[in-house]
Design a protein around this motif. Structure first.
Motif, PDB file in Angstrom:
ATOM      1  N   UNK A  38      15.397  20.395  -0.498  1.00  0.00           N
ATOM      2  CA  UNK A  38      15.429  19.061   0.111  1.00  0.00           C
ATOM      3  C   UNK A  38      16.116  18.021  -0.746  1.00  0.00           C
ATOM      4  N   UNK A  39      17.361  18.297  -1.107  1.00  0.00           N
ATOM      5  CA  UNK A  39      18.100  17.367  -1.976  1.00  0.00           C
ATOM      6  C   UNK A  39      18.994  16.465  -1.132  1.00  0.00           C
ATOM      7  N   UNK A  40      19.422  15.355  -1.715  1.00  0.00           N
ATOM      8  CA  UNK A  40      20.430  14.520  -1.054  1.00  0.00           C
ATOM      9  C   UNK A  40      21.782  15.106  -1.431  1.00  0.00           C
ATOM     10  N   UNK A  41      22.347  15.831  -0.497  1.00  0.00           N
ATOM     11  CA  UNK A  41      23.491  16.677  -0.824  1.00  0.00           C
ATOM     12  C   UNK A  41      24.751  15.906  -1.177  1.00  0.00           C
ATOM     13  N   UNK A  42      24.874  14.696  -0.670  1.00  0.00           N
ATOM     14  CA  UNK A  42      26.080  13.912  -0.961  1.00  0.00           C
ATOM     15  C   UNK A  42      25.952  13.153  -2.273  1.00  0.00           C
ATOM     16  N   UNK A  43      24.771  13.154  -2.838  1.00  0.00           N
ATOM     17  CA  UNK A  43      24.568  12.440  -4.103  1.00  0.00           C
ATOM     18  C   UNK A  43      24.590  13.423  -5.272  1.00  0.00           C
ATOM     19  N   UNK A  75      22.006  11.028  -9.513  1.00  0.00           N
ATOM     20  CA  UNK A  75      21.575  10.050  -8.492  1.00  0.00           C
ATOM     21  C   UNK A  75      20.302  10.521  -7.799  1.00  0.00           C
ATOM     22  N   UNK A  82      16.705   8.256  -7.990  1.00  0.00           N
ATOM     23  CA  UNK A  82      15.921   7.741  -6.855  1.00  0.00           C
ATOM     24  C   UNK A  82      14.435   8.039  -7.067  1.00  0.00           C
ATOM     25  N   UNK A  83      14.166   9.270  -7.459  1.00  0.00           N
ATOM     26  CA  UNK A  83      12.762   9.654  -7.631  1.00  0.00           C
ATOM     27  C   UNK A  83      12.148   9.008  -8.884  1.00  0.00           C
ATOM     28  N   UNK A 123      12.803   6.082  -9.887  1.00  0.00           N
ATOM     29  CA  UNK A 123      12.451   4.713  -9.471  1.00  0.00           C
ATOM     30  C   UNK A 123      11.194   4.713  -8.615  1.00  0.00           C
ATOM     31  N   UNK A 124      11.107   5.684  -7.686  1.00  0.00           N
ATOM     32  CA  UNK A 124       9.943   5.725  -6.801  1.00  0.00           C
ATOM     33  C   UNK A 124       8.659   6.050  -7.570  1.00  0.00           C
ATOM     34  N   UNK A 125       8.782   6.858  -8.633  1.00  0.00           N
ATOM     35  CA  UNK A 125       7.605   7.179  -9.445  1.00  0.00           C
ATOM     36  C   UNK A 125       7.373   6.135 -10.538  1.00  0.00           C
ATOM     37  N   UNK A 152      13.176  17.459 -10.377  1.00  0.00           N
ATOM     38  CA  UNK A 152      12.672  16.311  -9.614  1.00  0.00           C
ATOM     39  C   UNK A 152      11.136  16.310  -9.584  1.00  0.00           C
TER      40      UNK A 152
END
Lengths: 326, 269
Positions: A91-96, A100, A104-105, A107-109, A150
């Motif tokens: 479940x990765x952001x494939x375009x990033x 990156x 994101x994670x 920052x969220x954590x 992650x």
């Protein structure tokens, strides 16, 4: 550390949501700090549902669960802050890029020093050189490693791994396994769902065999003993019926099987009985070539448990069908 | 608030790497700005309707609703331009309705196909933060593009020498309420509708197309205006703002139900 009491999850299914599906049926578990726990079960057994409940992703239908004293359904945000999860698919952001994705994670954590944490795990999992490349260009193994990074980024107390090495090539699987070993040495609590029984045997302090409910729970070696007892094989140069009769007459011998010049003896305590049997065999004129214990694989234990559960379920269904007919 | 910012940043980093989204975000506003500019430019510079006074238009019955009061002090040509400009206002209003659908469809269905929502849901982010982040990530560029187009349109009006009277009407309360207030509300409705559709389908193009049905009530408004059933004026704008705000609140509430963690993980297909 992880404690569940009569944990249940029932899904409403069907177009009108009138039918029900029991995914988890009264799970009672206690996993201590630093333990690596293997959660084994076939597809559709309810393993992922259990992980989702324990990580406060879905609510239990009844029963309770606690992670480090935090209650599922009450302290959900705090639980999510303190656990890491490696989901079934990365479940990765494939375009990033990998960096990156992790940022994101981070920052969220709310990680205090995100740069340090990101660099640490990218290096640890051999992703440093490709950190600026889009995750979509990664191989399956690299994606899984990035997903592991992650899950670990916020240094969780408990880590849930859902099929961590499924579909990986041997090299990538080894990197992930070595990493799990490393986490084990760090004393992290790990809850690992897996089909890979070798993996469970290698990493796990205890395993639970699960199919909607817990069928067995113990150390892999203890489960083997519970189900099959312990078997010792005496390789002899020659065998006679007297030898077999003398061994079988011993009160602690539960069963004896002769295959050519080998005697397979089922015992509760081989450490106590092996010298006694050895003496008797030598007295009866046997030349003992060597003695060894036969270990049943965890796979056999698993298959035995699942099959017996399936046959008991089939029996129950047949009985209820007959009752309905009557 | 920090989590919402992170989600918006993530969405933009992901979605704007898709060429189709960038193209739509650039082409639609450009087209919707250029078409009215060209038409008004032609009308201004050829003097169409210059020999007809607003009073004559009113007597002929071709002036809808309360246009008589709007056209006070304007030339016949300007009055005709104002009548046309009302249709352009509706065109501008279509932008905040269409653009966020594209972004939301690609953002949500994209997350579904890559299964990246579960790891995201496993973080301490709240459902509301996630929903607001996703909504804003789609609403901000759409509203931004609409406002930028409106600014560009107004600059263009000067360049194509549209009369000050028509320009004053465009910068009047009806347009400003539509662009600055109703536009963002329509964008919120569109995003939440796209969210609902995206939770049911697994192809972003399909989500975009199905969400496009939102345009039908809008087309109804355009047709009603053309037929003279309704008049786009301040009263109509205020009423639309109230009605659409209520719909937006309802749609957002529906969004919180759809965006519930358990629903996403167990019911989204």
């Amino acid at each position: 550390m992880i404690k569940t009491q009569d944990l249940r999850k029932i899904f409403k299914i069907g177009k009108k949501q009138k039918e029900t599906l029991v995914a988890v049926d009264g799970l009672n578990l206690e996993i201590s700090e630093g333990e690596v726990f293997g959660f084994l079960g076939p597809n559709g057994a309810g393993k992922t549902t259990t992980v989702r409940m324990l990580t406060s992703l879905i609510r239990p239908s009844s029963g309770s669960a606690e992670i480090y004293g935090l209650k599922v359904g009450v302290d959900d945000t705090e639980i999510r802050r303190n656990v890491g999860i490696l989901t079934e698919s990365p479940g990765l952001y494939e375009r990033l890029s990998a960096e990156q994705n992790l940022r994101i994670f981070a920052e969220l954590y709310d990680i205090p020093d995100p740069e340090k944490a990101i660099n640490k795990y990218l290096s640890m999992l051999d992703l440093w050189d490709r950190r600026m490349d889009a995750a979509g260009t990664y191989s399956k193994g690299m994606r899984q490693k990035l997903a592991v990074a992650r899950a670990m980024l916020h240094e969780p107390k408990v880590l849930f791994l859902d099929e961590p090495t499924t579909g990986l090539d041997p090299e990538a699987a080894k990197t992930v396994r070595d990493f799990i070993d490393e986490l084990k040495h760090q004393g992290r609590t790990i809850f690992m769902c897996t089909h890979n029984l070798d993996e469970a045997e290698r990493h796990c302090d205890r395993v639970g065999i699960f199919k909607q409910r817990l069928l067995a729970l113990d150390k892999p070696s203890a489960l083997r003993e519970q189900l099959f007892g312990r078997k010792v094989v005496f390789h002899l140069a020659n065998t006679t019926p007297e030898m077999c009769a003398a061994v079988q007459a011993l009160p602690d011998v539960k069963a004896l099987e002769q295959i050519e010049n080998k005697l397979l003896v089922s015992l509760d305590e081989p450490e106590k009985m092996n010298p006694v049997i050895t003496r008797i065999l030598v007295d009866k004129g046997a030349d003992i070539l060597f003695i060894g214990e036969i270990k049943q694989s965890l796979e056999r234990v698993y298959l035995e448990m699942i099959r017996s559960e399936e046959s008991s379920q089939t029996k129950k269904i047949n009985q209820s069908v007959e009752r309905n007919r009557a | 608030m920090k989590n919402i910012r992170t989600i918006i940043k993530k969405e933009w980093a992901e979605v704007f790497k898709r060429r189709v989204v960038v193209l739509i975000m650039l082409l639609v506003p450009l087209l919707f700005t250029l078409i009215p500019l060209v038409m008004l430019g032609v009308m201004s510079n050829t003097g169409v309707g210059g020999d007809v006074s607003p009073e004559m238009l009113a007597q002929s019955g071709s002036m809808p609703g309360d246009m008589e009061t709007v056209c006070v002090g304007l030339s016949g040509n300007d009055c005709m331009q104002v009548m046309m400009v009302i249709q352009f206002l509706l065109m501008f209003m279509m932008m905040p309705l269409l653009l966020p659908i594209t972004i939301a469809a690609y953002s949500i269905v994209g997350e579904k196909t890559t299964r990246s929502l579960e790891p995201l849901l496993a973080t301490p982010i709240t459902t509301l933060e996630l929903l607001v982040g996703k909504c804003l990530a789609a609403v901000i560029p759409a509203v931004g593009a609409t406002w930028a187009s409106f600014a560009l349109f107004n600059i263009g009006l000067i360049l194509v020498k549209v009369s000050p009277g028509v320009r004053a009407y465009i910068l009047g309360p009806t347009w400003l309420l539509g662009i600055l207030v109703l536009g963002p509300i329509l964008a919120i409705i569109a995003v939440n509708f796209a969210l609902y559709v995206s939770s049911r389908v697994s192809d972003p193009r399909m989500a975009e197309q199905v969400s496009g049905v939102l345009i039908f009530p809008f087309m109804g408004v355009i047709l009603a205006q053309l037929a003279g059933v309704i008049t786009i004026n301040i009263k109509f704008m205020l009423l639309s703002i109230v009605v659409c705000a209520l719909i937006a609140v309802g749609m957002f509430y529906l969004g919180t139900i759809i965006f519930d963690r358990e629903n996403i993980l167990t019911k989204w297909k």
